[in-house]
Write a protein that holds these residues in place. Structure first.
Motif, mmCIF file in Angstrom:
data_model
loop_
_atom_site.group_PDB
_atom_site.id
_atom_site.type_symbol
_atom_site.label_atom_id
_atom_site.label_comp_id
_atom_site.label_asym_id
_atom_site.label_seq_id
_atom_site.Cartn_x
_atom_site.Cartn_y
_atom_site.Cartn_z
ATOM 1 N N PHE A 382 17.077 58.575 -2.848
ATOM 2 C CA PHE A 382 16.844 59.871 -2.222
ATOM 3 C C PHE A 382 17.600 60.943 -2.986
ATOM 4 O O PHE A 382 18.812 60.841 -3.208
ATOM 5 C CB PHE A 382 17.295 59.865 -0.759
ATOM 6 C CG PHE A 382 16.396 59.078 0.147
ATOM 7 C CD1 PHE A 382 15.285 59.671 0.729
ATOM 8 C CD2 PHE A 382 16.659 57.744 0.411
ATOM 9 C CE1 PHE A 382 14.446 58.936 1.564
ATOM 10 C CE2 PHE A 382 15.829 57.010 1.246
ATOM 11 C CZ PHE A 382 14.716 57.605 1.818
ATOM 12 N N ASP A 383 16.874 61.963 -3.383
ATOM 13 C CA ASP A 383 17.407 63.103 -4.118
ATOM 14 C C ASP A 383 17.537 64.257 -3.139
ATOM 15 O O ASP A 383 16.539 64.756 -2.614
ATOM 16 C CB ASP A 383 16.428 63.452 -5.253
ATOM 17 C CG ASP A 383 16.879 64.588 -6.143
ATOM 18 O OD1 ASP A 383 17.695 65.409 -5.693
ATOM 19 O OD2 ASP A 383 16.382 64.663 -7.288
ATOM 20 N N ILE A 399 12.715 60.096 -3.814
ATOM 21 C CA ILE A 399 12.157 60.875 -2.710
ATOM 22 C C ILE A 399 13.035 62.102 -2.499
ATOM 23 O O ILE A 399 14.255 61.983 -2.345
ATOM 24 C CB ILE A 399 12.098 60.036 -1.421
ATOM 25 C CG1 ILE A 399 11.220 58.797 -1.629
ATOM 26 C CG2 ILE A 399 11.582 60.871 -0.245
ATOM 27 C CD1 ILE A 399 11.323 57.779 -0.506
ATOM 28 N N ASN A 400 12.433 63.270 -2.499
ATOM 29 C CA ASN A 400 13.181 64.509 -2.347
ATOM 30 C C ASN A 400 13.286 64.903 -0.877
ATOM 31 O O ASN A 400 12.290 65.194 -0.232
ATOM 32 C CB ASN A 400 12.510 65.615 -3.147
ATOM 33 C CG ASN A 400 13.257 66.938 -3.086
ATOM 34 O OD1 ASN A 400 12.672 68.001 -2.987
ATOM 35 N ND2 ASN A 400 14.574 66.895 -3.167
ATOM 36 N N VAL A 401 14.503 64.884 -0.355
ATOM 37 C CA VAL A 401 14.801 65.419 0.970
ATOM 38 C C VAL A 401 15.960 66.391 0.790
ATOM 39 O O VAL A 401 17.119 65.983 0.746
ATOM 40 C CB VAL A 401 15.186 64.319 1.980
ATOM 41 C CG1 VAL A 401 15.480 64.938 3.348
ATOM 42 C CG2 VAL A 401 14.094 63.270 2.100
ATOM 43 N N GLN A 412 12.864 59.293 7.564
ATOM 44 C CA GLN A 412 12.519 58.808 6.233
ATOM 45 C C GLN A 412 13.561 57.848 5.674
ATOM 46 O O GLN A 412 13.287 57.105 4.725
ATOM 47 C CB GLN A 412 12.341 59.984 5.257
ATOM 48 C CG GLN A 412 11.108 60.827 5.522
ATOM 49 C CD GLN A 412 10.874 61.827 4.403
ATOM 50 O OE1 GLN A 412 10.896 63.026 4.615
ATOM 51 N NE2 GLN A 412 10.636 61.326 3.204
ATOM 52 N N PHE A 413 14.748 57.858 6.239
ATOM 53 C CA PHE A 413 15.824 56.992 5.744
ATOM 54 C C PHE A 413 15.821 55.676 6.519
ATOM 55 O O PHE A 413 16.049 55.659 7.725
ATOM 56 C CB PHE A 413 17.177 57.687 5.898
ATOM 57 C CG PHE A 413 17.310 58.965 5.120
ATOM 58 C CD1 PHE A 413 17.741 58.960 3.807
ATOM 59 C CD2 PHE A 413 16.987 60.191 5.710
ATOM 60 C CE1 PHE A 413 17.861 60.143 3.084
ATOM 61 C CE2 PHE A 413 17.102 61.373 5.006
ATOM 62 C CZ PHE A 413 17.532 61.345 3.687
ATOM 63 N N LYS A 417 17.447 48.885 5.234
ATOM 64 C CA LYS A 417 17.271 48.681 3.795
ATOM 65 C C LYS A 417 18.290 49.500 3.011
ATOM 66 O O LYS A 417 18.560 50.661 3.340
ATOM 67 C CB LYS A 417 15.846 49.083 3.403
ATOM 68 C CG LYS A 417 15.471 48.804 1.961
ATOM 69 C CD LYS A 417 14.014 49.194 1.736
ATOM 70 C CE LYS A 417 13.586 48.914 0.295
ATOM 71 N NZ LYS A 417 12.170 49.298 0.070
ATOM 72 N N PHE A 418 18.839 48.917 1.967
ATOM 73 C CA PHE A 418 19.781 49.597 1.086
ATOM 74 C C PHE A 418 19.099 50.763 0.365
ATOM 75 O O PHE A 418 17.956 50.643 -0.085
ATOM 76 C CB PHE A 418 20.315 48.594 0.053
ATOM 77 C CG PHE A 418 21.099 49.224 -1.068
ATOM 78 C CD1 PHE A 418 22.429 49.577 -0.888
ATOM 79 C CD2 PHE A 418 20.514 49.461 -2.306
ATOM 80 C CE1 PHE A 418 23.156 50.147 -1.918
ATOM 81 C CE2 PHE A 418 21.231 50.028 -3.347
ATOM 82 C CZ PHE A 418 22.563 50.371 -3.154
ATOM 83 N N PHE A 419 19.807 51.886 0.248
ATOM 84 C CA PHE A 419 19.278 53.004 -0.542
ATOM 85 C C PHE A 419 20.420 53.810 -1.160
ATOM 86 O O PHE A 419 21.586 53.688 -0.769
ATOM 87 C CB PHE A 419 18.346 53.907 0.274
ATOM 88 C CG PHE A 419 18.974 54.565 1.481
ATOM 89 C CD1 PHE A 419 19.595 55.796 1.385
ATOM 90 C CD2 PHE A 419 18.915 53.947 2.732
ATOM 91 C CE1 PHE A 419 20.145 56.415 2.488
ATOM 92 C CE2 PHE A 419 19.474 54.564 3.850
ATOM 93 C CZ PHE A 419 20.086 55.790 3.733
#
Length: 471
Positions: A382-383, A399-401, A412-413, A417-419
């Motif tokens: 996530f950007d 993914i731009n948030v 969206q997060f 799951k790892f991110f």
């Protein structure tokens, strides 16, 4: 001419100090007025006027405290209706400050009371214009803020007024006048302000898109409104504070300067529902923080991000700062109207740790560690930079948030799951990480150094994309 710009970079804000023959005037002061008073004392001058170019949206002005502490007269331009005593000037009215003169030029558009002040020296020569948010270097003020306070002031109507003000009031003035705006690059009050904070009016006529001589009103309105993003939610709240009045900064600081032991701090948090605001830098916050606290570091655009991320200026706040930084934090909070700090953690986070109280951490990856993980498993990324930054260049698949929209896009997060989070340098991504941690996300890390460091890895050549070059 003794006209000084007093620039505050973290807010991209410019106030002005004018002095002649023992009389001084301050234009668009920040909330903490001590520096202006001290500046006048150096000249053995009395502050005679506080000139306001308009009811500001992005900060709470210090005009009321200046009047209280110096006896200065507050001056607004035509149509202003403050909820306290002030002089409402007429268009063309002239004020004397020693041997200098200040002429009122009503320039509605950014707001209806917006006013430009023409400064004239002791010889009668026109020196410069203090333009507020009417004219910036490279831009003009956005015309969509007043509608958040007065519904029938649409952005189209205000843009039309601004066009007329620029053409009929500003552009006919002499090219050699110096333009002194209220903001520079980084302010949300315009779209494309220059990093320069002064210029000649003649050069602005040549280079500022909004001052093109052949531009029609319809073209101006279209260009001005195209690309405007939503203003921060605190803007209308600051406008109302500037219109109605507010507590003295001294009162705000006295109310908030309450040292709390770890036990008292925890009790206050449980009893009040106050926001726990940790103002340390991202690296230190990541190594350990009080559960449910949010990190917005003092070493960045602190006040602006507080305004973006905390919806209500009346939110009660408990502070975690480095030792002896609590007053600075409270002062900078007050600049944007957050006046309800109710205490701070005495001894800071280290005292919390020594007390044996629970704390959490945020995982961080170096750019090279991220590179290895990215190439091995392509994790969810996530950007949280602005859309314009993302559109310029970003990691394929990210993914731009934008950070200021994170609360509207929490779904969206994934929680299971790892991110990975990143921004440009690590400041905004840690704000995002702290918010997600506060809301119950656990398996999240951010990239230390952000996109700027990631560009120095081998990912840059194969896995970055610049959309503007993809034809």
């Amino acid at each position: 001419m003794k006209l000084e710009q007093i620039y505050t970079g973290c807010l991209a804000h410019a106030a002005y100090y004018l002095e002649s023959k023992g009389e001084a005037a301050i234009f668009d002061p920040l909330r903490e007025v001590g520096p202006y008073i001290e500046r006048a004392k150096k000249d053995n001058a009395k502050v005679k006027y506080v000139f306001e170019t308009h009811f500001h949206a992005d900060f709470v002005s210090g005009h009321l405290d200046l009047r209280k502490k110096t006896g200065a007269q507050i001056v607004f331009g035509p149509t202003a209706k403050p909820g306290y005593d002030a002089l409402i000037a007429e268009d063309g009215q002239v004020f004397e400050v020693g041997d200098y003169k200040v002429k009122v030029i009503h320039t509605p558009g950014h707001t209806m009371e917006s006013t430009t002040y023409l400064v004239i020296d002791e010889h009668g020569k026109e020196h410069g214009i203090i333009t507020g948010d009417t004219l910036f270097i490279g831009d003009v003020g956005r015309p969509d803020l007043a509608q958040h306070v007065v519904a029938d002031l649409t952005e189209e109507k205000l843009a039309g007024h601004l066009f007329d003000s620029l053409r009929n009031k500003i552009m006919p003035l002499s090219d050699d006048l110096i333009v002194y705006p209220n903001h520079g690059a980084g302010s949300a009050c315009g779209k494309m302000m220059s990093k320069e904070t002064t210029d000649t009016l003649g050069n602005q006529k040549k280079t500022n898109y909004a001052l093109r001589a052949d531009m029609t009103k319809a073209e101006f309105i279209k260009e001005l409104l195209t690309g405007l993003t939503a203003p921060p939610s605190y803007f209308p709240q600051n406008v109302l504070m500037n219109i109605k009045g507010y507590d003295s900064l001294d009162t705000v600081l006295d109310r908030g300067k309450i040292p709390l032991s770890p036990e008292a701090f925890e009790a206050a948090a449980n009893e009040t529902g106050a926001l726990l605001l940790d103002t340390r830098n991202a690296a230190d916050f990541a190594k350990g923080f009080i559960p449910n606290s949010v990190n917005i570091g003092l070493d960045g655009s602190f006040a602006q991000w507080v305004g973006e991320m905390i919806p209500d200026v009346k939110q009660q706040i408990l502070l975690i700062t480095y030792p002896d930084k609590q007053e600075e934090a409270m002062t900078r909070l007050s600049r944007v109207g957050y006046d309800h700090t109710i205490g701070y953690l005495e001894g800071g986070f280290e005292n919390w740790k020594k007390s044996g109280s629970d704390y959490e951490i945020v995982g961080r990856l170096s750019a090279t560690e991220f590179e290895s993980i990215y190439k091995a498993s392509k994790p969810l990324v996530f950007d949280v930079r602005k859309k314009s930054e993302y559109d310029s260049e970003h990691i394929i698949g990210a993914i731009n948030v934008p950070l200021n929209e994170i609360n509207e896009h929490l779904s969206q997060f994934p929680k299971e799951k790892f991110f990975v989070l990143h921004c440009a340098g690590g400041y905004r991504s840690m704000i995002a990480a702290s918010i997600l941690k506060q809301r119950g996300w656990e398996d999240v890390v951010d990239v230390e150094g952000g996109f700027e460091e990631m560009k120095n890895t081998s990912i840059e050549k194969s896995d970055y994309v610049c959309p503007t070059t993809m034809l």
